[in-house]
Write a protein that holds these residues in place. Sequence first.
Motif, mmCIF file in Angstrom:
data_model
loop_
_atom_site.group_PDB
_atom_site.id
_atom_site.type_symbol
_atom_site.label_atom_id
_atom_site.label_comp_id
_atom_site.label_asym_id
_atom_site.label_seq_id
_atom_site.Cartn_x
_atom_site.Cartn_y
_atom_site.Cartn_z
ATOM 1 N N GLY A 13 66.614 -3.963 -30.812
ATOM 2 C CA GLY A 13 66.660 -5.388 -30.540
ATOM 3 C C GLY A 13 66.904 -5.756 -29.098
ATOM 4 N N VAL A 14 67.051 -4.763 -28.216
ATOM 5 C CA VAL A 14 67.321 -5.022 -26.796
ATOM 6 C C VAL A 14 66.171 -4.498 -25.947
ATOM 7 C CG1 VAL A 14 68.828 -4.529 -24.837
ATOM 8 C CG2 VAL A 14 69.819 -4.968 -27.091
ATOM 9 N N ALA A 15 65.565 -5.386 -25.171
ATOM 10 C CA ALA A 15 64.484 -5.010 -24.268
ATOM 11 C C ALA A 15 64.973 -5.077 -22.824
ATOM 12 C CB ALA A 15 63.288 -5.939 -24.452
ATOM 13 N N LEU A 16 64.570 -4.094 -22.034
ATOM 14 C CA LEU A 16 64.847 -4.092 -20.603
ATOM 15 C C LEU A 16 63.519 -4.264 -19.877
ATOM 16 C CD1 LEU A 16 66.663 -3.660 -18.105
ATOM 17 C CD2 LEU A 16 66.293 -1.190 -18.393
ATOM 18 N N VAL A 17 63.370 -5.385 -19.181
ATOM 19 C CA VAL A 17 62.143 -5.695 -18.446
ATOM 20 C C VAL A 17 62.463 -5.598 -16.958
ATOM 21 C CG1 VAL A 17 60.471 -7.499 -17.891
ATOM 22 C CG2 VAL A 17 61.184 -7.142 -20.272
ATOM 23 N N THR A 18 61.779 -4.704 -16.270
ATOM 24 C CA THR A 18 62.072 -4.427 -14.860
ATOM 25 C C THR A 18 60.849 -4.677 -14.003
ATOM 26 O OG1 THR A 18 63.638 -2.699 -15.549
ATOM 27 C CG2 THR A 18 62.950 -2.703 -13.240
ATOM 28 N N MET A 19 61.030 -5.463 -12.940
ATOM 29 C CA MET A 19 59.949 -5.683 -11.977
ATOM 30 C C MET A 19 60.207 -4.820 -10.746
ATOM 31 S SD MET A 19 58.108 -9.164 -10.595
ATOM 32 C CE MET A 19 59.471 -9.878 -9.670
ATOM 33 N N THR A 20 59.212 -4.018 -10.368
ATOM 34 C CA THR A 20 59.329 -3.103 -9.227
ATOM 35 C C THR A 20 58.085 -3.225 -8.367
ATOM 36 O OG1 THR A 20 60.588 -1.573 -10.654
ATOM 37 C CG2 THR A 20 59.795 -0.728 -8.541
ATOM 38 N N ASN A 21 58.196 -4.010 -7.304
ATOM 39 C CA ASN A 21 57.065 -4.231 -6.400
ATOM 40 C C ASN A 21 57.564 -4.084 -4.955
ATOM 41 O OD1 ASN A 21 54.619 -4.882 -5.304
ATOM 42 N ND2 ASN A 21 54.440 -6.893 -6.270
ATOM 43 N N PRO A 22 57.883 -2.851 -4.542
ATOM 44 C CA PRO A 22 58.491 -2.648 -3.228
ATOM 45 C C PRO A 22 57.589 -3.020 -2.065
ATOM 46 C CG PRO A 22 57.881 -0.547 -4.220
ATOM 47 C CD PRO A 22 57.723 -1.583 -5.286
ATOM 48 N N ALA A 23 56.277 -3.017 -2.266
ATOM 49 C CA ALA A 23 55.354 -3.342 -1.170
ATOM 50 C C ALA A 23 55.604 -4.740 -0.623
ATOM 51 C CB ALA A 23 53.911 -3.215 -1.649
ATOM 52 N N ILE A 24 56.075 -5.656 -1.485
ATOM 53 C CA ILE A 24 56.375 -7.023 -1.034
ATOM 54 C C ILE A 24 57.808 -7.417 -1.408
ATOM 55 C CG2 ILE A 24 53.981 -7.803 -0.990
ATOM 56 C CD1 ILE A 24 54.416 -9.134 -3.692
ATOM 57 N N ASN A 25 58.689 -6.393 -1.557
ATOM 58 C CA ASN A 25 60.123 -6.631 -1.814
ATOM 59 C C ASN A 25 60.378 -7.564 -2.997
ATOM 60 O OD1 ASN A 25 61.185 -4.922 0.145
ATOM 61 N ND2 ASN A 25 61.062 -6.475 1.745
ATOM 62 N N ASN A 26 59.583 -7.373 -4.052
ATOM 63 C CA ASN A 26 59.728 -8.167 -5.279
ATOM 64 C C ASN A 26 59.545 -9.664 -5.058
ATOM 65 O OD1 ASN A 26 59.890 -6.243 -7.243
ATOM 66 N ND2 ASN A 26 61.940 -6.779 -7.946
ATOM 67 N N HIS A 27 58.795 -10.051 -4.023
ATOM 68 C CA HIS A 27 58.360 -11.445 -3.970
ATOM 69 C C HIS A 27 57.401 -11.669 -5.141
ATOM 70 C CE1 HIS A 27 59.976 -11.433 0.143
ATOM 71 N NE2 HIS A 27 60.026 -12.748 0.007
ATOM 72 N N GLY A 28 57.346 -12.907 -5.586
ATOM 73 C CA GLY A 28 56.587 -13.199 -6.799
ATOM 74 C C GLY A 28 55.117 -13.420 -6.536
#
Length: 273
Positions: A13-28
């Motif tokens: 029942g627990v989801a871990l959602v991770t954003m990893t975009n180092p090329a732009i420092n996790n800008h959206g």
Amino acid sequence: MASVVSLEWPSDGVALVTMTNPAINNHGSWAGIHELWQTLVAAREAGARVVVLASGVPGHWFEHAWLRDLSNMFQRKELSGPSDGWFGCLTELSKTDMVSIAAISGDTSGGGCEIGWACDLRVAEEQVLFSQPEVRIGVGTGIGGTSRLVRLIGRTVAAEMVLDGAPVTARRIHELGGVNKLVPTGKAVEVSLAWAMRLASHPADALAGMKRMLAQSEEHPLTEAIMNDQKIFQSFSGKPDAIARMEEVQAKFDAGATIRDTYWPDEIGEGKP
């Protein structure tokens, strides 16, 4: 474009959602935020009762919109991905059958902050800076950042953040009530997952029902909100699972247990509230 968002299942029942975009420092980037939205949808549809939003880029949680995409959008130029992800994320985070926790492990700004403000709960590390720097760029908070921020921390500091664009420490945001838990550096995900696992252990109908009460309470005057609370209460509180749990807890009270023994055996004690 390569995937920048991952989905893991640390517990039932627990989801871990991770954003990893180092090329732009996790800008959206538009592509990244669209993928984040689709991953949130996938987590909920696969049975997540609680989702933790995390970053895989040291020093950064979710940062503001990637300005290449934002500028291109207004100029009708090519974008990195569909433009519907920002509001898609907000819509998904508002769903009442999944509670969200922002595990804020690094600085967060602009639209990234706005996603954090839209989460139900926030855990932030003590070194983190929060900022809404849009005014310094010449734009505005586009997905509810100002309105949510006023409700979370009050107009005075919200005005400071959106009119000047200056950063505010996690400690100050915590003191104002905008962050639930302030934790040492490196602990945001660990603390958030532990909290998520406890939340996911609660009856699913009750967890969703209480989130629904919280959300709808902001939309009604007090008298109407109280009546709406009762309507939601009636919708799940008499179900067989709830009745069974009531009987189980009452049996503990009948045997001499206290409120503390029954509900918070591991949460109250030395050094705990």
